[in-house]
Design a protein around this motif. Structure first.
Motif, PDB file in Angstrom:
ATOM      1  N   VAL A   2      -5.791   4.539  -2.967  1.00 29.45           N
ATOM      2  CA  VAL A   2      -4.782   5.197  -3.799  1.00 29.45           C
ATOM      3  C   VAL A   2      -3.873   4.103  -4.338  1.00 29.45           C
ATOM      4  CG1 VAL A   2      -2.808   6.773  -3.855  1.00 29.45           C
ATOM      5  CG2 VAL A   2      -4.822   7.352  -2.474  1.00 29.45           C
ATOM      6  N   ASP A   3      -3.812   3.992  -5.660  1.00 33.56           N
ATOM      7  CA  ASP A   3      -2.966   2.984  -6.299  1.00 33.56           C
ATOM      8  C   ASP A   3      -1.820   3.654  -7.038  1.00 33.56           C
ATOM      9  OD1 ASP A   3      -4.458   0.868  -5.401  1.00 33.56           O
ATOM     10  OD2 ASP A   3      -5.611   0.638  -7.252  1.00 33.56           O
ATOM     11  N   VAL A   4      -0.651   3.038  -6.928  1.00 32.81           N
ATOM     12  CA  VAL A   4       0.521   3.503  -7.663  1.00 32.81           C
ATOM     13  C   VAL A   4       0.626   2.689  -8.943  1.00 32.81           C
ATOM     14  CG1 VAL A   4       3.028   3.802  -7.606  1.00 32.81           C
ATOM     15  CG2 VAL A   4       1.687   4.044  -5.497  1.00 32.81           C
ATOM     16  N   GLU A   5       0.903   3.388 -10.050  1.00 32.09           N
ATOM     17  CA  GLU A   5       1.060   2.665 -11.313  1.00 32.09           C
ATOM     18  C   GLU A   5       2.154   1.616 -11.148  1.00 32.09           C
ATOM     19  OE1 GLU A   5       0.610   4.366 -15.591  1.00 32.09           O
ATOM     20  OE2 GLU A   5       2.684   4.645 -14.978  1.00 32.09           O
ATOM     21  N   GLY A   6       1.848   0.420 -11.521  1.00 33.78           N
ATOM     22  CA  GLY A   6       2.800  -0.664 -11.341  1.00 33.78           C
ATOM     23  C   GLY A   6       2.326  -1.672 -10.316  1.00 33.78           C
ATOM     24  N   GLY A   7       1.256  -1.312  -9.578  1.00 40.01           N
ATOM     25  CA  GLY A   7       0.633  -2.352  -8.777  1.00 40.01           C
ATOM     26  C   GLY A   7       0.503  -2.130  -7.285  1.00 40.01           C
ATOM     27  N   ARG A   8       1.268  -1.201  -6.700  1.00 41.97           N
ATOM     28  CA  ARG A   8       1.170  -1.045  -5.249  1.00 41.97           C
ATOM     29  C   ARG A   8      -0.098  -0.290  -4.878  1.00 41.97           C
ATOM     30  NH1 ARG A   8       6.011   1.191  -6.168  1.00 41.97           N
ATOM     31  NH2 ARG A   8       5.440   3.197  -5.275  1.00 41.97           N
ATOM     32  N   ARG A   9      -0.766  -0.737  -3.828  1.00 39.52           N
ATOM     33  CA  ARG A   9      -1.857   0.046  -3.227  1.00 39.52           C
ATOM     34  C   ARG A   9      -1.254   0.794  -2.049  1.00 39.52           C
ATOM     35  NH1 ARG A   9      -7.945  -1.547  -3.402  1.00 39.52           N
ATOM     36  NH2 ARG A   9      -7.390  -0.778  -5.451  1.00 39.52           N
ATOM     37  N   ALA A  10      -1.238   2.111  -2.145  1.00 39.09           N
ATOM     38  CA  ALA A  10      -0.551   2.925  -1.145  1.00 39.09           C
ATOM     39  C   ALA A  10      -1.442   3.281   0.025  1.00 39.09           C
ATOM     40  CB  ALA A  10      -0.017   4.199  -1.799  1.00 39.09           C
ATOM     41  N   LEU A  11      -2.737   3.282  -0.195  1.00 41.46           N
ATOM     42  CA  LEU A  11      -3.686   3.698   0.852  1.00 41.46           C
ATOM     43  C   LEU A  11      -5.003   2.995   0.598  1.00 41.46           C
ATOM     44  CD1 LEU A  11      -4.519   7.325   1.976  1.00 41.46           C
ATOM     45  CD2 LEU A  11      -6.313   5.884   1.013  1.00 41.46           C
ATOM     46  N   GLN A  12      -5.662   2.602   1.673  1.00 38.31           N
ATOM     47  CA  GLN A  12      -7.026   2.083   1.539  1.00 38.31           C
ATOM     48  C   GLN A  12      -7.801   2.436   2.795  1.00 38.31           C
ATOM     49  OE1 GLN A  12      -6.429  -2.065   0.837  1.00 38.31           O
ATOM     50  NE2 GLN A  12      -5.961  -2.552   2.960  1.00 38.31           N
ATOM     51  N   GLY A  13      -9.106   2.558   2.623  1.00 41.14           N
ATOM     52  CA  GLY A  13      -9.916   2.890   3.789  1.00 41.14           C
ATOM     53  C   GLY A  13     -11.346   3.183   3.415  1.00 41.14           C
ATOM     54  N   THR A  14     -11.986   3.940   4.274  1.00 41.40           N
ATOM     55  CA  THR A  14     -13.401   4.246   4.100  1.00 41.40           C
ATOM     56  C   THR A  14     -13.635   5.741   4.267  1.00 41.40           C
ATOM     57  OG1 THR A  14     -13.875   3.928   6.448  1.00 41.40           O
ATOM     58  CG2 THR A  14     -14.076   1.988   5.032  1.00 41.40           C
ATOM     59  N   ALA A  15     -14.758   6.172   3.740  1.00 36.84           N
ATOM     60  CA  ALA A  15     -15.180   7.560   3.927  1.00 36.84           C
ATOM     61  C   ALA A  15     -16.692   7.578   4.053  1.00 36.84           C
ATOM     62  CB  ALA A  15     -14.738   8.426   2.750  1.00 36.84           C
TER      63      ALA A  15
END
Lengths: 144, 136
Positions: free
Chosen positions: B116-129
């Motif tokens: 999940v990326d926030v506009e402006g550059g932050r990655r708010a969540l990362q993982g696997t499924a």
């Protein structure tokens, strides 16, 4: 390394509870996070997390208190692992069980903190596992 | 669409993370944490000046993205880490990619990376499924 003073916490069972997902609750979840409601009485899969949190017989504040942490001091949800074994259904009474998996003391950019890990299971009343939710809370230890 | 290693998943977007929805979600989660409800609580905590979206909402966005990308697949698991806050008013993009598809115990399992990326550059969540794909 287990956080000092909490060596007996890992493995401790959380109080059991029950939870039934209503159609109205499911509509509210879809209204919040979006997505199309499923047919056939299927609940949104996010209920693996929500029903576990709502159904376990202990609140977030009391889970934090197990680690001698005041919820008003700002716990942060660090991670989540949701596992699905059977579809999560509306209107089905689920049993929720859980246990503390560990508590580790760490140091990082926010200073000293503990990582409290616990797991909650959503089960049918016959005991069959439906879904599991494993979470970590980040608990800043400003006095450590 | 046939999903295979290298397939892109999403994007799925939220154009405006709505503070009013945080109030509803706080009730659904039974989570009264004021940082989701009151900007002053966020200011007092030194975390910014806008209300902070509940982390599990981002799990829901990812699950929606997976469901739309692979409507006939079953979601087997989602394993994610929250890496930054999402604030009220943010625009976010949810996406992923299939890393591999393997036959395991009679199932076609797709291992995915999700974020999940926030506009402006932050990655708010990362993982696997992990998805169980239908038999072709």
């Amino acid at each position: 390394m287990t956080a000092p003073g909490f060596e007996s916490l890992p493995g401790r069972a959380l109080p059991e509870g029950t939870f039934t997902i209503t159609e109205e609750d499911d509509r509210r979840v879809h209204a919040v996070v979006g997505g199309q409601p499923r047919d056939g009485g299927l609940a949104h899969p996010l209920w693996a997390y929500i029903a576990a949190q709502r159904g376990i017989g202990i609140g977030v504040a009391d889970i934090c208190a197990l680690a001698s942490f005041d919820v008003s001091d700002g716990p942060m949800l660090g991670s989540s692992h949701l596992e699905y074994h059977r579809p999560i259904m509306l209107g089905v009474p689920y049993r929720v069980t859980g246990q503390v998996l560990g508590i580790e003391r760490k140091r990082g950019s926010i200073g000293t903190f503990d990582v409290l890990e616990f797991r909650e299971d959503l089960l049918c009343t016959d005991g069959e596992l439906v879904a599991s939710s494993t979470s970590t809370y980040i608990l800043p230890r400003r006095d450590a | 669409m046939i999903l295979s290693a290298g397939s892109e998943l999403g994007p799925w977007t939220v154009d405006h993370v709505d503070p009013d929805k945080m109030k509803v979600f706080a009730e659904v989660l039974a989570d009264p944490n004021p940082i989701h409800l009151d900007p002053q609580a966020v200011i007092d905590a030194g975390l910014g000046d806008r209300v902070i979206n509940q982390g599990p909402a981002s799990f829901g966005y990812v699950l929606n993205m997976l469901y739309e990308a692979a409507p006939h697949a079953a979601i087997r698991d989602l394993n994610v880490r929250l890496t930054a806050n999402v604030f009220g008013g943010d625009r976010i993009t949810v996406a992923g990619t299939i890393e591999s598809v393997d036959e395991i115990e009679g199932e076609r399992r797709a291992s995915c990376r999700v974020w999940v990326d926030v506009e402006g550059g932050r990655r708010a969540l990362q993982g696997t499924a992990t998805l169980v794909l239908p038999v072709e």
